[in-house]
Design an enzyme around this catalytic site. Structure first.
Site, PDB file in Angstrom:
ATOM      1  CB  CYS A 108      -0.916   0.012   1.219  1.00 32.81           C
ATOM      2  SG  CYS A 108      -2.033  -1.375   1.244  1.00 32.81           S
TER       3      CYS A 108
HETATM    4  N1  LIG Z   1      -2.820  -5.849   2.103  1.00 38.52           N
HETATM    5  C1  LIG Z   1      -3.263  -4.803   2.763  1.00 38.52           C
HETATM    6  O1  LIG Z   1      -2.913  -4.611   3.934  1.00 38.52           O
HETATM    7  C2  LIG Z   1      -4.228  -3.809   2.123  1.00 38.52           C
HETATM    8  C3  LIG Z   1      -4.853  -2.856   2.950  1.00 38.52           C
HETATM    9  C4  LIG Z   1      -5.765  -1.974   2.406  1.00 38.52           C
HETATM   10  C5  LIG Z   1      -6.041  -2.013   1.031  1.00 38.52           C
HETATM   11  N2  LIG Z   1      -5.410  -2.913   0.230  1.00 38.52           N
HETATM   12  C6  LIG Z   1      -5.789  -2.919  -1.183  1.00 38.52           C
HETATM   13  O2  LIG Z   1      -6.640  -4.030  -1.429  1.00 38.52           O
HETATM   14  C7  LIG Z   1      -6.415  -4.567  -2.740  1.00 38.52           C
HETATM   15  C8  LIG Z   1      -6.057  -6.035  -2.651  1.00 38.52           C
HETATM   16  O3  LIG Z   1      -4.853  -6.166  -1.905  1.00 38.52           O
HETATM   17  P1  LIG Z   1      -4.393  -7.542  -1.286  1.00 38.52           P
HETATM   18  O4  LIG Z   1      -3.284  -7.188  -0.351  1.00 38.52           O
HETATM   19  O5  LIG Z   1      -5.544  -8.316  -0.761  1.00 38.52           O
HETATM   20  O6  LIG Z   1      -3.799  -8.263  -2.588  1.00 38.52           O
HETATM   21  P2  LIG Z   1      -3.430  -9.834  -2.754  1.00 38.52           P
HETATM   22  O7  LIG Z   1      -2.453  -9.891  -3.842  1.00 38.52           O
HETATM   23  O8  LIG Z   1      -3.102 -10.406  -1.407  1.00 38.52           O
HETATM   24  O9  LIG Z   1      -4.788 -10.506  -3.213  1.00 38.52           O
HETATM   25  C9  LIG Z   1      -5.404 -10.261  -4.432  1.00 38.52           C
HETATM   26  C10 LIG Z   1      -6.079 -11.543  -4.892  1.00 38.52           C
HETATM   27  O10 LIG Z   1      -6.789 -11.243  -6.089  1.00 38.52           O
HETATM   28  C11 LIG Z   1      -6.657 -12.359  -6.969  1.00 38.52           C
HETATM   29  N3  LIG Z   1      -6.922 -11.896  -8.318  1.00 38.52           N
HETATM   30  C12 LIG Z   1      -6.109 -11.241  -9.169  1.00 38.52           C
HETATM   31  N4  LIG Z   1      -6.753 -10.981 -10.318  1.00 38.52           N
HETATM   32  C13 LIG Z   1      -7.995 -11.494 -10.200  1.00 38.52           C
HETATM   33  C14 LIG Z   1      -9.128 -11.536 -11.059  1.00 38.52           C
HETATM   34  N5  LIG Z   1      -9.118 -10.980 -12.282  1.00 38.52           N
HETATM   35  N6  LIG Z   1     -10.225 -12.157 -10.608  1.00 38.52           N
HETATM   36  C15 LIG Z   1     -10.255 -12.724  -9.384  1.00 38.52           C
HETATM   37  N7  LIG Z   1      -9.215 -12.715  -8.527  1.00 38.52           N
HETATM   38  C16 LIG Z   1      -8.097 -12.094  -8.930  1.00 38.52           C
HETATM   39  C17 LIG Z   1      -5.244 -12.852  -6.732  1.00 38.52           C
HETATM   40  O11 LIG Z   1      -5.078 -14.196  -7.142  1.00 38.52           O
HETATM   41  C18 LIG Z   1      -5.128 -12.673  -5.209  1.00 38.52           C
HETATM   42  O12 LIG Z   1      -5.532 -13.843  -4.519  1.00 38.52           O
HETATM   43  C19 LIG Z   1      -5.331  -3.694  -3.345  1.00 38.52           C
HETATM   44  O13 LIG Z   1      -5.920  -2.658  -4.061  1.00 38.52           O
HETATM   45  C20 LIG Z   1      -4.626  -3.109  -2.140  1.00 38.52           C
HETATM   46  O14 LIG Z   1      -3.993  -1.880  -2.421  1.00 38.52           O
HETATM   47  C21 LIG Z   1      -4.530  -3.836   0.759  1.00 38.52           C
END
Ligand SMILES: NC(=O)c1ccc[n+]([C@@H]2O[C@H](COP(=O)([O-])OP(=O)(O)OC[C@H]3O[C@@H](n4cnc5c(N)ncnc54)[C@H](O)[C@@H]3O)[C@@H](O)[C@H]2O)c1
Length: 428
Positions: free
Chosen positions: A260
């Site tokens: 992030c």
């Molecule tokens: N990790 C954090 O602490 C956090 C906190 C707040 C916001 N975010 C935001 O949340 C969002 C997700 O982050 P995350 O950390 O969970 O990412 P991540 O990489 O852990 O998870 C994303 C998931 O989406 C799946 N994916 C990718 N493309 C896809 C598609 N077309 N259809 C279905 N599934 C698909 C991936 O296989 C993966 O399992 C991002 O925008 C991030 O900036 C993350």
């Protein structure tokens, strides 16, 4: 009620489980068949998510996982939690959101609600995602289906924080969309904070992350200035934070990490250009924070020099590969940058991290794929010329480290309170 959560990563999986715990039937969808299979076997791939919880929700049929987007037709709401990285030119990469939009739209039920949770710039939900959803579903947002944005607020490894208790900001494309989104989240979280539009909700998430990035840059800069004056930044912050109002402590470190803070602010920088505006605070914070690994490497070189050792051929142990304490998430971790810089200077680099036993393939640092964490014992640790503390996991025994290591460069003040000969410790 039945909903789908698309993208079962660090954000989507805990959210899906929280809805399932709140008596909502949850279908988790991910393109990663391995994750789906693990979940359906009751296994977790995220350290702080307990398998017992997944197994129980599978047993009660509140939760199941699939790669099949056609199942979207059965649900009343779809929550999208897919990645939003930067591309190689450091510009927003919305391809995951757009692909998800194209995958769900043909199956979207009439009157269903779609909520985007991925962090992104203002306008993504009501301009870009809406257009894809409308084109591919042949329905109209706000008329045939509802659309909203609600940013995720994850605090991995914080035991006090959970999805249920963290207030959730929600903005709708229309007032009716907002009403549906409030009704959805009210089932699973204690406090819902409605705002007037998707854009305000998108902008509020960016403010939160930019606030962190800028304040971390500030203490990183002050660390260097105060160090030149012989003043310890950690002691300064400790004193300043006794002020009961108008101050919030941020701590210096070896650089920014995680999915992030190093990335999201630049979503705004990119979008602001469209309006002829500059985001100088974001750029400056980025500049200072990305220079930190180099500063730390200079300290390692100084520490080795003081022992008449050139960095080339020295053995350096990086302690902590994860980007923050007590998590297994090493995405964008500055530890990789440190390993790279030191290896480029000819050092023999290894790492220790109880949360990351093996380095998984990464696009940014393929050369480290398959490397394993060293063992934690006296013989191994005392064999390194210097140990560089990049992440202060609380499971590490810093008394043993102080006893075993020949020299320690500490970027996290992890050695505070450990009795060690002072020449051994270099703060960085
Ligand atoms: N990790 C954090 O602490 C956090 C906190 C707040 C916001 N975010 C935001 O949340 C969002 C997700 O982050 P995350 O950390 O969970 O990412 P991540 O990489 O852990 O998870 C994303 C998931 O989406 C799946 N994916 C990718 N493309 C896809 C598609 N077309 N259809 C279905 N599934 C698909 C991936 O296989 C993966 O399992 C991002 O925008 C991030 O900036 C993350």
């Amino acid at each position: 009620m039945k909903i789908a959560v698309v993208g079962l990563g660090y954000v989507g999986l805990p959210l899906a489980l929280q809805f399932a715990r709140s008596c909502v039937d949850v279908l988790g969808i991910d393109v990663d068949a391995r994750k789906v299979q693990l979940l359906n076997n009751g296994q977790s791939y995220i350290k702080h998510i307990e398998e017992l919880v997944i197994a129980e929700l599978l047993r009660t049929r509140k939760f199941s996982a699939s790669t099949d987007f056609s199942l979207i037709k059965e649900v009343e709401a779809v929550i999208i939690c897919v990645p939003t990285p930067l591309n190689k030119n450091r510009e927003p990469d919305l391809s995951f959101i757009m692909q998800t939009g194209r995958s769900i739209a043909p199956h979207l039920a009439k009157k269903a609600l779609v909520v985007l949770e991925s962090t992104t710039y203002p306008g993504t939900t009501d301009e870009e995602l809406r257009v894809v959803l409308e084109e591919e579903s042949r329905m109209k947002a706000g008329v045939d289906f509802h659309l909203a944005f609600s940013p995720e607020r994850e605090d991995p490894a914080n035991q006090q924080s959970n999805v249920k208790r963290i207030p959730k900001v929600v903005g709708g494309y229309t007032p009716a969309c907002l009403k549906h989104a409030i009704a959805l989240y009210s089932r699973a979280v204690e406090t819902v904070v409605p705002v007037s539009s998707c854009r305000v909700a998108e902008a509020s998430k960016l403010l939160e992350n930019i606030f962190r990035s800028v304040n971390i840059a500030l203490v990183n800069e002050l660390k260097i200035v105060y160090d030149a004056m012989g003043i310890d930044i950690w002691e300064v912050i400790h004193a300043a934070k006794t002020k009961p109002f108008g101050f919030m402590p941020f701590y210096p470190g070896p650089g920014l990490g995680g999915h992030c803070i190093p990335i999201d602010p630049f979503y705004l920088t990119w979008k602001a250009r469209e309006y002829g505006k500059h985001t100088r605070f974001i750029e400056l914070a980025g500049e200072i924070n990305t220079a930190m690994p180099e500063h730390v490497v200079h300290r390692v070189v100084d520490a080795l020099n003081a022992r008449n050792k050139p960095v080339s051929r020295s053995r350096v142990l990086i302690l902590g590969l994860a980007y923050k304490p007590n998590v297994d998430d090493e995405r964008e971790s500055p530890s990789y940058v440190l390993m790279n810089f030191l290896a480029e200077r000819g050092a023999e680099v290894a790492y220790y991290d109880p949360y990351v036993p093996v380095i998984k393939p990464t696009r940014a640092h393929p050369q480290f794929t398959g490397r394993k964490s060293v063992e934690w014992d006296r013989a191994t640790i005392e064999n390194f010329d210097v140990v560089l503390i990049a992440t202060n996991h609380s499971s590490v025994n810093y008394h043993e480290l102080g006893d075993w290591a020949r020299c320690i460069v500490d970027t996290r003040n992890a050695m505070a309170g450990v009795q060690v000969v002072s020449e051994k410790i270099w703060k960085a």
